[in-house]
Design an enzyme around this catalytic site. Structure first.
Site, PDB file in Angstrom:
ATOM      1  N   GLY A 141       0.732  -1.165  -0.179  1.00  0.00           N
ATOM      2  CA  GLY A 141      -0.061   0.167  -0.026  1.00  0.00           C
ATOM      3  C   GLY A 141       0.760   1.249  -0.062  1.00  0.00           C
ATOM      4  N   LYS A 142       2.132   1.208  -0.496  1.00  0.00           N
ATOM      5  CA  LYS A 142       3.005   2.253  -0.383  1.00  0.00           C
ATOM      6  C   LYS A 142       2.588   3.550  -1.249  1.00  0.00           C
ATOM      7  CE  LYS A 142       6.381   0.049  -2.016  1.00  0.00           C
ATOM      8  NZ  LYS A 142       5.872  -1.186  -1.911  1.00  0.00           N
ATOM      9  N   ARG A 169       2.126   0.085 -16.719  1.00  0.00           N
ATOM     10  CA  ARG A 169       0.661  -0.463 -16.541  1.00  0.00           C
ATOM     11  C   ARG A 169      -0.240   0.282 -17.172  1.00  0.00           C
ATOM     12  NH1 ARG A 169       2.359  -1.066 -10.445  1.00  0.00           N
ATOM     13  NH2 ARG A 169       3.449  -3.061 -10.417  1.00  0.00           N
ATOM     14  N   ARG A 262      -5.119  -5.847  -6.948  1.00  0.00           N
ATOM     15  CA  ARG A 262      -4.789  -5.017  -7.753  1.00  0.00           C
ATOM     16  C   ARG A 262      -4.838  -5.524  -9.239  1.00  0.00           C
ATOM     17  NH1 ARG A 262       1.029  -2.094  -6.696  1.00  0.00           N
ATOM     18  NH2 ARG A 262       1.586  -4.067  -7.911  1.00  0.00           N
ATOM     19  N   ARG A 273       6.786 -11.691  -6.605  1.00  0.00           N
ATOM     20  CA  ARG A 273       6.909 -10.565  -5.653  1.00  0.00           C
ATOM     21  C   ARG A 273       6.489 -11.143  -4.341  1.00  0.00           C
ATOM     22  NH1 ARG A 273       5.339  -5.021  -8.265  1.00  0.00           N
ATOM     23  NH2 ARG A 273       6.189  -5.120 -10.335  1.00  0.00           N
TER      24      ARG A 273
END
Ligand SMILES: Nc1ncnc2c1ncn2[C@@H]1O[C@H](COP(=O)(O)OP(=O)(O)OP(=O)(O)O)[C@@H](O)[C@H]1O
Ligand SMILES: Nc1nc2c(ncn2[C@@H]2O[C@H](COP(=O)(O)O)[C@@H](O)[C@H]2O)c(=O)[nH]1
Length: 396
Positions: A141-142, A169, A262, A273
């Site tokens: 959530g950065k 993206r 997401r 990841r």
């Protein structure tokens, strides 16, 4: 036997202007800095080194962004490891530059490249707010927290736009979310010293350019960097003084859920990841790396705690910034090398353009270094004394 030193070096001076050429001795070496003449304004400033112990000349690798040329410059050694270059007929904001010749950064670069290295950094009067480095595993959530901050305080905080070799993206805009770069181009710019840090993250190259951080700081905003733990370690080891915050997920399963929700990565990339997240959560415990740990469980609570941390460290003193940044520097003289003071004659609105007012540029509290900016320069007017003299005697 090496080339002989040219005549102008024989009566060598540590602080003397020869128009566009100065020769400054630091230890066993003489650093010759040559600018072009005004009609060659497009040429860049060059550096040559004469080694007195071997009698040989060398052309060093020059890192960082070099200053543009001016009608002349002066040079003085500062802190035994860098040379202050003051360019004439330019504004206070653009006249002071440091050529680092033996700082920790330059020593490290000499070791890496095995060549002579020097590095430019721009001198800045005053200090600025410390940048904020935010790290945490992918999907924690950065970006969400940073976006909330930018929305609430658009004129206080600015985002350091990183470079990356990963593809954009949907909805990501080049120059806004990232500078999307070719790998070969980015690697070349890293070698040229244009990056503060860079790292291979989840199979792609990411990096923070010096320019990205300075663009935010020069706009008078506090810089926010969203970088991985390797990047945070590099910044910690660099000359940039920053506040380091690590954001943790409430549970590993929640991280996986957020990453999947997401919907921006393939299953293979999600797995990669998540594997890297385990390593990052371990590395974050490295003593002295992060100043603050924040758990992002409830977003609103996390955001409020985040703002409290920023307020805690917000010790920026705006009064340190020079109100004279747009005034022109007419001349420059070394006052006292040991006390690190330089006398500048500056054209101010109250003075005749030809006379100028005298100011002392104090180098004794420098902060930061190449690549990028050296801050902490201070500028004080030379006050007139009761007997009508200009008070210079007090400074010598
Ligand atoms: N506290 C929270 N609770 C639930 N969902 C959240 C929370 N914070 C963020 N999210 C969601 O989690 C997803 C990942 O968030 P975000 O993209 O901000 O992560 P990130 O740390 O920036 O990831 P990356 O490092 O990959 O860029 C987003 O869909 C976001 O809306
Ligand atoms: N070392 C650096 N890490 C960076 C930089 N910019 C972003 N990041 C980190 O990469 C991952 C993945 O980001 P994503 O946008 O592909 O999801 C994330 O942890 C970022 O913090 C950088 O300049 N240097």
């Amino acid at each position: 036997m090496g080339e002989e030193a040219p005549e102008f070096l024989l009566d060598s001076f540590d602080f003397d202007s020869q128009g566009n050429r100065t020769a400054t001795t630091v230890g066993d070496k003489i650093y010759v800095v040559v600018g072009g003449s005004a009609d060659e304004a497009k040429l860049s400033i060059t550096v040559k080194i004469f080694d007195k112990s071997t009698g040989k000349w060398s052309i060093p690798t020059v890192l960082g962004t070099a200053p543009t040329l001016s009608s002349g410059h002066s040079a003085v050694v500062s802190n035994s490891d860098r040379i202050l270059i003051v360019k004439k007929e330019l504004t206070v904001d653009d006249c002071t530059w440091f050529l680092e010749v033996d700082t920790p950064f330059v020593k490290e670069q000499k070791k890496i490249t095995g060549t002579e290295v020097v590095a430019w950094s721009k001198g800045v009067v005053g200090t600025g707010p410390k940048p904020i480095v935010i790290s945490g595993p992918s999907g924690v959530g950065k970006g969400t927290i940073i976006a909330k901050l930018m929305k609430e305080f658009p004129s206080t905080y600015g985002f350091s736009v990183s470079h990356t070799t990963r593809g954009p993206r949907e909805k990501e805009v080049d120059g806004v979310h990232y500078h999307f770069a070719e790998r070969s181009v980015m690697e070349k710019e890293i070698r040229e010293g244009k990056f503060l840090e860079s790292a291979l993250v989840h199979g792609n190259l990411y990096g923070t350019s010096v320019e990205a951080v300075e663009a935010v700081t020069d706009a008078g905003k506090r810089c926010i960097l969203d970088i991985d733990v390797q990047g945070a370690r590099s910044v910690r080891a660099s000359a940039l003084e920053a506040i380091f915050i690590f954001i943790c997920p409430p549970a590993f399963e929640e991280l996986e859920k957020r990453l999947r929700a997401r919907g921006t990565e393939t299953e293979e990339q999600i797995q990669k990841r998540l594997r890297n997240a385990k390593t990052e959560l371990e590395q974050a415990k490295f003593p002295g790396l992060f100043d603050h740990l924040l758990v992002n469980d409830d977003l609103e609570i996390c955001y409020e705690n985040f703002k409290k941390i920023l307020a805690l460290d917000d010790n920026f003193d705006a009064s340190c910034q020079s109100p004279m940044k747009n005034s022109k520097v007419l001349s420059c003289h070394a006052l006292s090398e040991t006390e690190q003071k330089v006398l500048l004659q500056i054209e101010t609105s109250e003075t005749e353009a030809t006379a100028g007012s005298l100011f002392v540029l104090d180098l004794s509290s420098l902060r930061g270094a190449a690549p990028g900016r050296t801050r902490g320069l201070t500028l004080h007017p030379v006050l007139s004394t009761e007997d009508g003299s200009d008070g210079i005697k007090h400074l010598l």
